[in-house]
Design a protein around this motif. Structure first.
Motif, PDB file in Angstrom:
ATOM      1  N   LEU A   1     -52.586 -40.942 103.773  1.00  0.00           N
ATOM      2  CA  LEU A   1     -52.310 -39.633 103.656  1.00  0.00           C
ATOM      3  C   LEU A   1     -50.955 -39.542 102.533  1.00  0.00           C
ATOM      4  CD1 LEU A   1     -52.422 -38.520 107.289  1.00  0.00           C
ATOM      5  CD2 LEU A   1     -53.947 -37.666 105.811  1.00  0.00           C
ATOM      6  N   LYS A   2     -50.984 -38.586 101.936  1.00  0.00           N
ATOM      7  CA  LYS A   2     -49.943 -38.388 100.954  1.00  0.00           C
ATOM      8  C   LYS A   2     -48.620 -37.884 101.693  1.00  0.00           C
ATOM      9  CE  LYS A   2     -52.428 -39.274  97.289  1.00  0.00           C
ATOM     10  NZ  LYS A   2     -52.281 -38.434  96.032  1.00  0.00           N
ATOM     11  N   VAL A   3     -47.651 -38.316 101.394  1.00  0.00           N
ATOM     12  CA  VAL A   3     -46.376 -37.489 101.679  1.00  0.00           C
ATOM     13  C   VAL A   3     -45.769 -37.260 100.328  1.00  0.00           C
ATOM     14  CG1 VAL A   3     -44.096 -38.175 102.825  1.00  0.00           C
ATOM     15  CG2 VAL A   3     -46.227 -39.244 103.683  1.00  0.00           C
ATOM     16  N   PRO A   4     -45.100 -35.989 100.367  1.00  0.00           N
ATOM     17  CA  PRO A   4     -44.970 -35.012 101.606  1.00  0.00           C
ATOM     18  C   PRO A   4     -46.206 -34.450 102.000  1.00  0.00           C
ATOM     19  CG  PRO A   4     -44.280 -33.918  99.148  1.00  0.00           C
ATOM     20  CD  PRO A   4     -44.508 -35.374  99.027  1.00  0.00           C
ATOM     21  N   HIS A   5     -46.304 -33.881 103.208  1.00  0.00           N
ATOM     22  CA  HIS A   5     -47.453 -33.249 103.754  1.00  0.00           C
ATOM     23  C   HIS A   5     -47.418 -31.753 102.880  1.00  0.00           C
ATOM     24  CE1 HIS A   5     -48.526 -30.677 107.513  1.00  0.00           C
ATOM     25  NE2 HIS A   5     -49.593 -30.825 106.962  1.00  0.00           N
ATOM     26  N   MET A   6     -48.217 -31.623 102.198  1.00  0.00           N
ATOM     27  CA  MET A   6     -48.266 -30.366 101.250  1.00  0.00           C
ATOM     28  C   MET A   6     -49.484 -29.730 101.255  1.00  0.00           C
ATOM     29  SD  MET A   6     -47.209 -30.129  97.355  1.00  0.00           S
ATOM     30  CE  MET A   6     -45.573 -30.730  97.385  1.00  0.00           C
ATOM     31  N   GLY A   7     -49.111 -28.272 101.658  1.00  0.00           N
ATOM     32  CA  GLY A   7     -50.791 -27.719 101.747  1.00  0.00           C
ATOM     33  C   GLY A   7     -51.001 -26.850 103.125  1.00  0.00           C
ATOM     34  N   TRP A   8     -52.255 -26.498 103.311  1.00  0.00           N
ATOM     35  CA  TRP A   8     -52.659 -25.525 104.473  1.00  0.00           C
ATOM     36  C   TRP A   8     -52.970 -26.532 105.497  1.00  0.00           C
ATOM     37  CZ3 TRP A   8     -51.675 -20.103 103.907  1.00  0.00           C
ATOM     38  CH2 TRP A   8     -51.512 -19.639 102.595  1.00  0.00           C
TER      39      TRP A   8
ATOM     40  N   TYR B   1     -38.492 -40.893  90.515  1.00  0.00           N
ATOM     41  CA  TYR B   1     -37.511 -40.105  90.152  1.00  0.00           C
ATOM     42  C   TYR B   1     -37.386 -38.884  91.004  1.00  0.00           C
ATOM     43  CZ  TYR B   1     -35.916 -42.647  85.901  1.00  0.00           C
ATOM     44  OH  TYR B   1     -35.739 -43.566  84.865  1.00  0.00           O
ATOM     45  N   GLY B   2     -38.381 -38.462  91.826  1.00  0.00           N
ATOM     46  CA  GLY B   2     -38.439 -37.142  92.685  1.00  0.00           C
ATOM     47  C   GLY B   2     -39.441 -36.417  92.615  1.00  0.00           C
ATOM     48  N   ALA B   3     -40.116 -36.809  91.720  1.00  0.00           N
ATOM     49  CA  ALA B   3     -41.210 -35.558  91.497  1.00  0.00           C
ATOM     50  C   ALA B   3     -42.114 -35.440  92.996  1.00  0.00           C
ATOM     51  CB  ALA B   3     -42.517 -35.990  90.366  1.00  0.00           C
ATOM     52  N   GLY B   4     -42.307 -34.157  93.509  1.00  0.00           N
ATOM     53  CA  GLY B   4     -43.118 -34.206  94.697  1.00  0.00           C
ATOM     54  C   GLY B   4     -44.435 -33.815  94.637  1.00  0.00           C
ATOM     55  N   GLU B   5     -44.795 -33.639  93.454  1.00  0.00           N
ATOM     56  CA  GLU B   5     -46.446 -33.525  93.049  1.00  0.00           C
ATOM     57  C   GLU B   5     -46.740 -33.720  91.559  1.00  0.00           C
ATOM     58  OE1 GLU B   5     -47.693 -29.440  93.833  1.00  0.00           O
ATOM     59  OE2 GLU B   5     -49.362 -29.863  94.890  1.00  0.00           O
ATOM     60  N   ILE B   6     -47.666 -34.032  91.385  1.00  0.00           N
ATOM     61  CA  ILE B   6     -48.272 -34.129  89.707  1.00  0.00           C
ATOM     62  C   ILE B   6     -49.216 -33.458  89.555  1.00  0.00           C
ATOM     63  CG2 ILE B   6     -49.229 -36.046  88.273  1.00  0.00           C
ATOM     64  CD1 ILE B   6     -46.445 -36.718  89.167  1.00  0.00           C
ATOM     65  N   LEU B   7     -49.148 -32.695  88.402  1.00  0.00           N
ATOM     66  CA  LEU B   7     -50.228 -31.704  87.901  1.00  0.00           C
ATOM     67  C   LEU B   7     -50.578 -32.562  86.750  1.00  0.00           C
ATOM     68  CD1 LEU B   7     -51.971 -29.470  87.291  1.00  0.00           C
ATOM     69  CD2 LEU B   7     -49.730 -28.005  86.135  1.00  0.00           C
TER      70      LEU B   7
ATOM     71  N   ALA C   1     -52.410 -44.221  92.633  1.00  0.00           N
ATOM     72  CA  ALA C   1     -50.963 -45.047  91.847  1.00  0.00           C
ATOM     73  C   ALA C   1     -49.782 -44.389  92.813  1.00  0.00           C
ATOM     74  CB  ALA C   1     -50.782 -44.853  90.406  1.00  0.00           C
ATOM     75  N   VAL C   2     -49.699 -43.158  93.017  1.00  0.00           N
ATOM     76  CA  VAL C   2     -48.623 -42.623  93.775  1.00  0.00           C
ATOM     77  C   VAL C   2     -48.642 -42.024  94.989  1.00  0.00           C
ATOM     78  CG1 VAL C   2     -47.444 -42.045  91.306  1.00  0.00           C
ATOM     79  CG2 VAL C   2     -48.971 -40.327  92.679  1.00  0.00           C
ATOM     80  N   SER C   3     -47.654 -41.850  95.708  1.00  0.00           N
ATOM     81  CA  SER C   3     -47.688 -41.274  97.258  1.00  0.00           C
ATOM     82  C   SER C   3     -47.930 -39.874  97.320  1.00  0.00           C
ATOM     83  CB  SER C   3     -46.508 -41.707  97.964  1.00  0.00           C
ATOM     84  OG  SER C   3     -45.202 -41.100  97.121  1.00  0.00           O
ATOM     85  N   VAL C   4     -47.500 -38.986  96.166  1.00  0.00           N
ATOM     86  CA  VAL C   4     -47.489 -37.692  96.205  1.00  0.00           C
ATOM     87  C   VAL C   4     -48.760 -37.094  95.993  1.00  0.00           C
ATOM     88  CG1 VAL C   4     -45.185 -37.713  95.910  1.00  0.00           C
ATOM     89  CG2 VAL C   4     -46.560 -37.157  93.908  1.00  0.00           C
ATOM     90  N   PRO C   5     -48.852 -35.790  96.424  1.00  0.00           N
ATOM     91  CA  PRO C   5     -50.091 -35.002  96.179  1.00  0.00           C
ATOM     92  C   PRO C   5     -50.536 -34.970  94.500  1.00  0.00           C
ATOM     93  CG  PRO C   5     -48.943 -33.738  97.700  1.00  0.00           C
ATOM     94  CD  PRO C   5     -47.996 -34.874  97.267  1.00  0.00           C
ATOM     95  N   ILE C   6     -51.669 -34.941  94.095  1.00  0.00           N
ATOM     96  CA  ILE C   6     -52.343 -34.834  92.600  1.00  0.00           C
ATOM     97  C   ILE C   6     -53.110 -33.484  92.485  1.00  0.00           C
ATOM     98  CG2 ILE C   6     -53.501 -35.847  90.891  1.00  0.00           C
ATOM     99  CD1 ILE C   6     -51.262 -37.268  91.816  1.00  0.00           C
TER     100      ILE C   6
ATOM    101  N   ASP D   1     -55.859 -34.221  95.384  1.00  0.00           N
ATOM    102  CA  ASP D   1     -55.343 -33.196  96.796  1.00  0.00           C
ATOM    103  C   ASP D   1     -55.633 -31.731  96.412  1.00  0.00           C
ATOM    104  OD1 ASP D   1     -53.971 -35.477  98.421  1.00  0.00           O
ATOM    105  OD2 ASP D   1     -53.217 -35.759  96.320  1.00  0.00           O
ATOM    106  N   ALA D   2     -55.781 -31.356  95.177  1.00  0.00           N
ATOM    107  CA  ALA D   2     -55.891 -30.033  94.786  1.00  0.00           C
ATOM    108  C   ALA D   2     -56.628 -29.852  93.663  1.00  0.00           C
ATOM    109  CB  ALA D   2     -54.589 -29.325  94.933  1.00  0.00           C
ATOM    110  N   VAL D   3     -57.453 -28.995  93.233  1.00  0.00           N
ATOM    111  CA  VAL D   3     -58.106 -28.659  91.907  1.00  0.00           C
ATOM    112  C   VAL D   3     -57.535 -27.490  91.342  1.00  0.00           C
ATOM    113  CG1 VAL D   3     -60.002 -30.471  92.461  1.00  0.00           C
ATOM    114  CG2 VAL D   3     -60.020 -27.815  93.251  1.00  0.00           C
ATOM    115  N   LEU D   4     -57.412 -27.572  90.069  1.00  0.00           N
ATOM    116  CA  LEU D   4     -57.011 -26.391  89.274  1.00  0.00           C
ATOM    117  C   LEU D   4     -58.209 -25.959  88.077  1.00  0.00           C
ATOM    118  CD1 LEU D   4     -53.479 -25.715  87.926  1.00  0.00           C
ATOM    119  CD2 LEU D   4     -55.217 -25.956  86.315  1.00  0.00           C
ATOM    120  N   ALA D   5     -58.186 -24.503  88.090  1.00  0.00           N
ATOM    121  CA  ALA D   5     -59.071 -24.130  87.172  1.00  0.00           C
ATOM    122  C   ALA D   5     -58.672 -22.861  86.750  1.00  0.00           C
ATOM    123  CB  ALA D   5     -60.496 -24.306  87.671  1.00  0.00           C
ATOM    124  N   ALA D   6     -59.069 -22.444  85.431  1.00  0.00           N
ATOM    125  CA  ALA D   6     -58.642 -21.323  84.770  1.00  0.00           C
ATOM    126  C   ALA D   6     -59.778 -20.409  84.661  1.00  0.00           C
ATOM    127  CB  ALA D   6     -57.700 -21.382  83.733  1.00  0.00           C
ATOM    128  N   SER D   7     -60.666 -20.795  83.463  1.00  0.00           N
ATOM    129  CA  SER D   7     -61.495 -19.789  82.804  1.00  0.00           C
ATOM    130  C   SER D   7     -62.702 -19.575  83.876  1.00  0.00           C
ATOM    131  CB  SER D   7     -62.207 -20.412  81.644  1.00  0.00           C
ATOM    132  OG  SER D   7     -62.530 -21.994  81.644  1.00  0.00           O
TER     133      SER D   7
END
Lengths: 218, 257
Positions: free
Chosen positions: A127-134, B169-175, B199-204, B226-232
């Motif tokens: 599980l990713k940390v931070p716990h982020m989302g719904w 360095y402290g990024a909480g999420e990667i887009l 590669a990383v612990s934070v949400p992508i 962890d999340a999906v982004l779309a526009a068009s």
């Protein structure tokens, strides 16, 4: 006139919570005035107080103490409904593991713990940390702030540390993220949420509406 | 019960209007950002990402007003990116009602900026946006390089090393945007997405290339996003947010409904 004070101690996005409360007030036709302030007198004059917080607990506590927000929150807790959100909730506890250990306000029995670097779900998936989302919040105890909020509604969370308390009777909401965590608690006239009601759309706005009408008893 | 995977419509905005470029060219108008945000929020979007592609300084004020207007009416998380270069820029956007800011070029030109931003405002509001392009040839081990300025400028930075450093360095999420896929509608670069996610612990947040709903599912299941982004696909109403969520749920993905 229902006067709501959002305590401003320079940490994070207070616009969101103020706008959400204004929106809820206008939707429900209540006469609500929201002020964002660190002025002790204005907060003393408010009917209800919101204690938000984002960011690192060390910095939050430093600003809380520098601006005498500890006394302001303490005064509010003695006499009116208080809603604490996210790091605001964590700041009410005795201490936090964050930033190598920070002493907090100690208004509520319990402490703040780290999720850990090796957090896994029941199936063993990382599980990713931070716990982020719904995530779903199980309403383990009835409370006026849950009125019209369906059980197991999803609320928006963003945090790496969570509240742990031995006083299970305070816990009103539980969510699971690798472990069961306190999503919300109630201690007399304090209601505190780890999630962000101001960012949780219908469920969150309903909870805020309930807070605007809450008399501080359960 | 489990944390829901998030669907995030992205509003690329220029001078106060939503636009979406195909490979960053050929811009079409998709409307007023406040209306569009509200429509998406009502439809069940889990977050909104607002990317300001206005280059000029005069345009920045428009952006602040737009963010304020969105934040007054939309009560889901809002990320604002594009032109975030200083701690003051971040404060301005947070005060306007953004919950997170996306930092891209400024992170490459001054990585310490990410550290300072995370220390000042907290990792929870610092999203590092990366534009990655594959630089390995067929048969070689996959490698991706970070590009800036909408994919025009190579940086020499290895994408995997870079995201690890940014999280450090402290990024909480990667887009994460694949420049090879952006605007193509042939799906996310799943190999890249999975490599970054692992590669990383934070949400992508996976971005770049969505053309149909199966692509969203693939991004979560194969790309481990962890999340999906779309526009068009959302702007031009090829699919609704509800359809996207129903499709993901049918494929066993936890979503907020």
């Amino acid at each position: 006139m229902n006067k709501i004070a959002v305590i401003d101690y320079g940490m994070g996005n207070l616009h969101s919570v103020a706008k959400a409360v204004e929106f809820v007030g206008s939707q429900s036709g209540d006469d609500v005035a929201v002020i964002v302030t660190s002025d002790a007198q204005k907060i003393a004059n408010a009917d209800r107080v919101i204690f938000p917080g984002v960011g690192a607990i060390r910095d939050c506590m430093a600003e809380i103490l520098r601006l005498d927000v500890d006394k302001i929150v303490g005064d509010a807790i003695r006499c009116k409904p208080v809603l604490a959100i996210c790091v605001g909730m964590q700041a009410l506890m005795l201490r936090s593991e964050e930033n190598a250990g920070v002493v907090c306000l100690g208004f509520v029995q319990g402490e703040v713990r780290y999720f850990g670097d090796e957090l896994k779900d029941e199936g063993g998936e990382r599980l990713k940390v931070p716990h982020m989302g719904w995530n779903e919040v199980n309403q383990v105890r009835a409370h006026p702030l849950w009125q019209d909020v369906p059980d197991n509604s999803r609320f928006y969370f963003v945090h790496s540390y969570y509240v742990y308390t031995d006083k299970q009777e305070m816990v009103t909401g539980v969510t699971n993220y690798g472990t069961d965590i306190v999503a919300s608690l109630a201690d007399d006239n304090i209601f505190a949420t780890q999630f962000h009601p101001e960012k949780s759309q219908h469920a969150g706005l309903t909870l805020l509406r309930n807070f605007l009408r809450w008399d501080g008893t359960s | 019960m489990a944390l829901a995977k998030r669907i995030i419509p992205c509003l690329d905005c220029e001078k106060g209007r939503v636009v979406k470029g195909v490979k960053f060219l050929d811009i079409r108008d998709a409307g007023d950002p406040v209306e569009v945000s509200k429509r998406y929020s009502d439809a069940g979007a889990d977050e909104i990402t607002f990317l300001d592609i206005t280059a000029s300084h005069e345009g920045r004020d428009t952006t602040v007003h737009t963010v304020e207007a969105i934040a007054s009416q939309v009560f889901i998380p809002l990320t604002v990116g594009g032109g975030i270069r200083t701690l003051d820029d971040i404060r301005t956007m947070l005060n306007a009602g953004a919950d997170k800011v996306g930092i891209n070029t400024a992170a490459v030109s001054n990585p310490e900026f990410v550290r300072e931003a995370a220390e000042r405002f907290g990792s929870q509001c610092i999203v590092v946006a990366v534009d990655a392009k594959q630089v390995s040839n067929g048969g070689e081990e996959s490698k991706w390089e970070i590009f800036t300025h909408g994919g025009r400028n190579p940086t020499g930075l290895d994408a995997i090393d870079w995201v690890k450093r940014m999280v450090d360095y402290g990024a909480g999420e990667i887009l994460l945007t694949s420049m090879d896929r952006d605007g193509t509608k042939i799906g996310f670069d799943l190999v890249l997405t999975k490599a970054v996610s692992n590669a990383v612990s934070v949400p992508i947040i996976a971005s770049g290339g969505v053309g149909n709903l199966q692509h969203l599912v693939d991004g979560v299941i194969e790309g481990e996003a962890d999340a999906v982004l779309a526009a068009s696909i959302f702007h031009f109403q090829e699919y609704s947010i509800q359809e996207a969520k129903a499709y993901m749920a049918d494929n066993g993905i936890e979503v907020r409904q």
